[in-house]
Design a protein around this motif. Structure first.
Motif, PDB file in Angstrom:
ATOM      1  N   MET A   1      -2.363   6.505   8.105  1.00 21.00           N
ATOM      2  CA  MET A   1      -1.697   5.773   7.038  1.00 21.00           C
ATOM      3  C   MET A   1      -1.105   4.459   7.483  1.00 21.00           C
ATOM      4  O   MET A   1      -1.667   3.413   7.228  1.00 21.00           O
ATOM      5  CB  MET A   1      -0.641   6.637   6.356  1.00 21.00           C
TER       6      MET A   1
ATOM      7  N   GLU B   1     -13.921   7.634   5.764  1.00 22.87           N
ATOM      8  CA  GLU B   1     -13.792   6.694   4.646  1.00 22.87           C
ATOM      9  C   GLU B   1     -12.284   6.551   4.385  1.00 22.87           C
ATOM     10  O   GLU B   1     -11.472   7.018   5.190  1.00 22.87           O
ATOM     11  CB  GLU B   1     -14.523   7.278   3.413  1.00 22.87           C
TER      12      GLU B   1
ATOM     13  N   HIS C   1       0.844  -1.207   0.000  1.00 19.05           N
ATOM     14  CA  HIS C   1       0.000   0.000   0.000  1.00 19.05           C
ATOM     15  C   HIS C   1       0.873   1.248   0.000  1.00 19.05           C
ATOM     16  O   HIS C   1       0.610   2.201  -0.739  1.00 19.05           O
ATOM     17  CB  HIS C   1      -0.889   0.031   1.254  1.00 19.05           C
TER      18      HIS C   1
ATOM     19  N   ALA D   1     -13.046  12.033   3.658  1.00 25.44           N
ATOM     20  CA  ALA D   1     -12.094  11.164   2.940  1.00 25.44           C
ATOM     21  C   ALA D   1     -12.608  10.781   1.549  1.00 25.44           C
ATOM     22  O   ALA D   1     -12.797   9.603   1.231  1.00 25.44           O
ATOM     23  CB  ALA D   1     -11.758   9.927   3.768  1.00 25.44           C
TER      24      ALA D   1
ATOM     25  N   HIS E   1     -12.568   3.523  10.429  1.00 25.88           N
ATOM     26  CA  HIS E   1     -12.682   3.734   8.978  1.00 25.88           C
ATOM     27  C   HIS E   1     -13.677   2.772   8.343  1.00 25.88           C
ATOM     28  O   HIS E   1     -13.792   1.613   8.735  1.00 25.88           O
ATOM     29  CB  HIS E   1     -11.312   3.710   8.272  1.00 25.88           C
TER      30      HIS E   1
ATOM     31  N   ALA F   1      -2.954  12.695   3.371  1.00 25.53           N
ATOM     32  CA  ALA F   1      -2.275  11.395   3.484  1.00 25.53           C
ATOM     33  C   ALA F   1      -1.254  11.298   2.348  1.00 25.53           C
ATOM     34  O   ALA F   1      -0.063  11.568   2.548  1.00 25.53           O
ATOM     35  CB  ALA F   1      -3.284  10.253   3.435  1.00 25.53           C
ATOM     36  N   GLY F   2      -1.732  10.994   1.130  1.00 26.38           N
ATOM     37  CA  GLY F   2      -0.824  10.820  -0.003  1.00 26.38           C
ATOM     38  C   GLY F   2       0.142  11.986  -0.183  1.00 26.38           C
ATOM     39  O   GLY F   2       1.309  11.796  -0.519  1.00 26.38           O
TER      40      GLY F   2
ATOM     41  N   PHE G   1      -7.746   3.464  -3.394  1.00 27.92           N
ATOM     42  CA  PHE G   1      -7.558   2.088  -2.948  1.00 27.92           C
ATOM     43  C   PHE G   1      -8.152   1.071  -3.915  1.00 27.92           C
ATOM     44  O   PHE G   1      -7.847  -0.111  -3.818  1.00 27.92           O
ATOM     45  CB  PHE G   1      -8.077   1.903  -1.516  1.00 27.92           C
TER      46      PHE G   1
ATOM     47  N   ASN H   1      -6.789   4.210  15.211  1.00 26.14           N
ATOM     48  CA  ASN H   1      -7.543   3.878  13.991  1.00 26.14           C
ATOM     49  C   ASN H   1      -7.807   2.378  13.894  1.00 26.14           C
ATOM     50  O   ASN H   1      -6.933   1.557  14.177  1.00 26.14           O
ATOM     51  CB  ASN H   1      -6.727   4.319  12.762  1.00 26.14           C
TER      52      ASN H   1
ATOM     53  N   GLY I   1      -7.591  13.799  -1.553  1.00 22.70           N
ATOM     54  CA  GLY I   1      -7.253  14.593  -2.733  1.00 22.70           C
ATOM     55  C   GLY I   1      -6.807  16.014  -2.438  1.00 22.70           C
ATOM     56  O   GLY I   1      -6.761  16.841  -3.346  1.00 22.70           O
TER      57      GLY I   1
ATOM     58  N   ALA J   1       0.768   3.662  -3.148  1.00 25.12           N
ATOM     59  CA  ALA J   1       0.187   4.990  -2.880  1.00 25.12           C
ATOM     60  C   ALA J   1       1.223   6.076  -3.151  1.00 25.12           C
ATOM     61  O   ALA J   1       0.896   7.137  -3.696  1.00 25.12           O
ATOM     62  CB  ALA J   1      -0.312   5.080  -1.441  1.00 25.12           C
TER      63      ALA J   1
ATOM     64  N   SER K   1      -4.278   1.687  10.572  1.00 21.70           N
ATOM     65  CA  SER K   1      -5.081   0.669  11.267  1.00 21.70           C
ATOM     66  C   SER K   1      -4.276  -0.068  12.335  1.00 21.70           C
ATOM     67  O   SER K   1      -3.164  -0.523  12.094  1.00 21.70           O
ATOM     68  CB  SER K   1      -5.602  -0.337  10.248  1.00 21.70           C
TER      69      SER K   1
HETATM   70  C1  LIG Z   1      -0.230   4.168   2.483  1.00 21.68           C
HETATM   71  C2  LIG Z   1      -1.605   4.455   2.983  1.00 21.68           C
HETATM   72  C3  LIG Z   1      -2.140   3.689   3.994  1.00 21.68           C
HETATM   73  C4  LIG Z   1      -3.416   3.971   4.501  1.00 21.68           C
HETATM   74  N1  LIG Z   1      -3.897   3.244   5.550  1.00 21.68           N
HETATM   75  C5  LIG Z   1      -5.048   3.623   6.152  1.00 21.68           C
HETATM   76  C6  LIG Z   1      -5.475   2.998   7.348  1.00 21.68           C
HETATM   77  O1  LIG Z   1      -4.828   2.083   7.867  1.00 21.68           O
HETATM   78  N2  LIG Z   1      -6.632   3.441   7.918  1.00 21.68           N
HETATM   79  C7  LIG Z   1      -7.380   4.463   7.361  1.00 21.68           C
HETATM   80  O2  LIG Z   1      -8.395   4.875   7.936  1.00 21.68           O
HETATM   81  N3  LIG Z   1      -7.003   5.048   6.209  1.00 21.68           N
HETATM   82  C8  LIG Z   1      -5.868   4.672   5.609  1.00 21.68           C
HETATM   83  N4  LIG Z   1      -5.446   5.312   4.475  1.00 21.68           N
HETATM   84  C9  LIG Z   1      -6.358   6.275   3.819  1.00 21.68           C
HETATM   85  C10 LIG Z   1      -6.034   7.726   4.190  1.00 21.68           C
HETATM   86  O3  LIG Z   1      -6.222   7.971   5.557  1.00 21.68           O
HETATM   87  C11 LIG Z   1      -6.912   8.710   3.393  1.00 21.68           C
HETATM   88  O4  LIG Z   1      -8.259   8.597   3.802  1.00 21.68           O
HETATM   89  C12 LIG Z   1      -6.836   8.481   1.891  1.00 21.68           C
HETATM   90  O5  LIG Z   1      -5.521   8.172   1.494  1.00 21.68           O
HETATM   91  C13 LIG Z   1      -7.305   9.707   1.122  1.00 21.68           C
HETATM   92  O6  LIG Z   1      -6.482  10.818   1.403  1.00 21.68           O
HETATM   93  P1  LIG Z   1      -5.347  11.340   0.360  1.00 21.68           P
HETATM   94  O7  LIG Z   1      -6.038  11.537  -0.945  1.00 21.68           O
HETATM   95  O8  LIG Z   1      -4.830  12.601   0.991  1.00 21.68           O
HETATM   96  O9  LIG Z   1      -4.306  10.273   0.270  1.00 21.68           O
HETATM   97  C14 LIG Z   1      -4.177   5.039   3.956  1.00 21.68           C
HETATM   98  C15 LIG Z   1      -3.615   5.812   2.929  1.00 21.68           C
HETATM   99  C16 LIG Z   1      -2.361   5.550   2.450  1.00 21.68           C
HETATM  100  C17 LIG Z   1      -1.803   6.428   1.372  1.00 21.68           C
END
Ligand SMILES: Cc1cc2nc3c(=O)[nH]c(=O)nc-3n(C[C@H](O)[C@H](O)[C@H](O)COP(=O)(O)O)c2cc1C
Length: 331
Positions: free
Chosen positions: A59, A185, A7, A209, A147, A285-286, A216, A117, A264, A11, A88
């Motif tokens: 993340m 989300e 992931h 989210a 989530h 996140a990203g 994903f 989380n 985003g 990502a 998580s």
């Molecule tokens: C590498 C990675 C791991 C993620 N793991 C989780 C997670 O364990 N639990 C969670 O609620 N969201 C997780 N996310 C989702 C992010 O919290 C976020 O909701 C999603 O990436 C959209 O945000 P962004 O567009 O800024 O990346 C993860 C995102 C990334 C990039």
């Protein structure tokens, strides 16, 4: 655990260039009556004091690289005075490992807000409504995040796809939790109708989210062994609602909960637009993942750049505080 590592790799390689935030314009103010240096980004969210309306979205957790990533993110959160959600905590409750999610996190993040989380899919399976307190205690979290990721689970080869009783489970877990619970989300968006259900279930805040950033469906499609899933991931690539689209939805006005806009976010101008559309806090996140793989300093630079851009958006609209952006005319 390999899945979590993949992931991170997948990502980190994703990029979002266009966004529905681009279709929104903040009204320019040619006659500001403030001093740029007086622009104050400090914000209160769920009673937590933050230096800016920004949090690091959940993340990582569960891989060796996560320890370094979480440390970089936690130290940067402390230095920049913003909140951080961890990835998580599923594996730590299942007793497999707690790599990346140890108690040191609290030391690294200091007094900045730390959010635990876990996925609702896991809570449905475990049937232990009391487990949120246990997860929170293990990292000394100030709030918990649950989530919702049904479309991620369906694209995983062995995803959790029995969500019967999910709403009752959500309400039971929140009722037993001693600290605030945020529902989010993972990049497909929480619509107003689902936000309402979460509100009735006792959520303290909603993190939209939405889509437009990390996908994903793409990530799980790339990891799937099952050719049917690989093919379907292409078909459903565009699934979900963008964060800007959801924030603009008039039914969100009737949700009387603090709203986090994430999914985003590309820069400080997106943050300003999300706040103008009614969000109380924004999440990234990203956007910060690649910096988090490098160092704390890189993460600090990324966050400080966002703060600077948000200050410029405040300046350009004549606002002294981000909360005033809600009154700025949008087109
Ligand atoms: C590498 C990675 C791991 C993620 N793991 C989780 C997670 O364990 N639990 C969670 O609620 N969201 C997780 N996310 C989702 C992010 O919290 C976020 O909701 C999603 O990436 C959209 O945000 P962004 O567009 O800024 O990346 C993860 C995102 C990334 C990039």
């Amino acid at each position: 655990m390999d899945r979590k590592k993949s992931h991170i790799d997948l990502a980190a390689a994703q990029q979002s260039s266009q966004s529905t935030f681009d279709s929104i314009q903040l009204q320019h103010c040619a006659l500001p009556t403030i001093n740029f240096t007086d622009i104050d980004l400090s914000t209160s969210f769920l009673g937590f004091q933050l230096a800016a309306p920004i949090m690091i979205s959940s993340m990582t957790g569960g891989t060796r690289e996560s320890i370094a990533i979480n440390r970089n993110l936690a130290e940067a959160s402390r230095e920049c005075g913003i909140a951080m959600g961890v990835g998580s905590q599923r594996i730590s409750l299942e007793g497999v490992s707690d790599e990346g999610l140890q108690r040191e996190l609290r030391k690294w993040i200091g007094s900045a807000p730390l959010f635990g989380n876990v996925g609702l899919a896991n809570l449905i399976k475990w049937r232990q409504p009391n487990c949120l307190n246990q997860l929170a205690e293990s990292i000394q979290a100030d709030a918990m995040i649950i989530h919702l990721n049904p479309m991620q689970e369906i694209f995983q080869d062995h995803g959790d796809t029995d969500w019967s009783g999910s709403l009752d489970c959500l309400a039971a877990c929140i009722a037993k939790c001693d600290i605030p619970v945020i529902v989010k989300e993972v990049g497909m968006g929480i619509t107003p109708s689902v936000a309402k259900l979460c509100q009735q279930a006792g959520a303290a805040a909603i993190d939209i989210a939405g889509s437009g950033g990390t996908s994903f469906i793409d990530i799980e499609g790339a990891l799937a062994q099952d050719p049917r899933r690989q093919h379907a991931a292409q078909v459903f690539r565009e699934w979900g609602h963008t964060t800007a689209e959801l924030l603009r939805h008039r039914d969100y006005q009737s949700i009387n909960l603090p709203i986090i806009a994430s999914g985003g976010i590309r820069h400080g101008l997106d943050i300003a637009k999300a706040l103008a559309l009614g969000a109380n806090l924004t999440g990234i996140a990203g956007l910060i993942l690649n910096s988090a793989r490098v160092s704390t300093t890189e993460c600090i630079n990324t966050i400080e750049q966002l703060k600077f851009e948000l200050q410029i958006a405040c300046w350009g609209t004549g606002c002294q505080r981000p909360s005033e952006l809600k009154k700025v005319h949008l087109s």
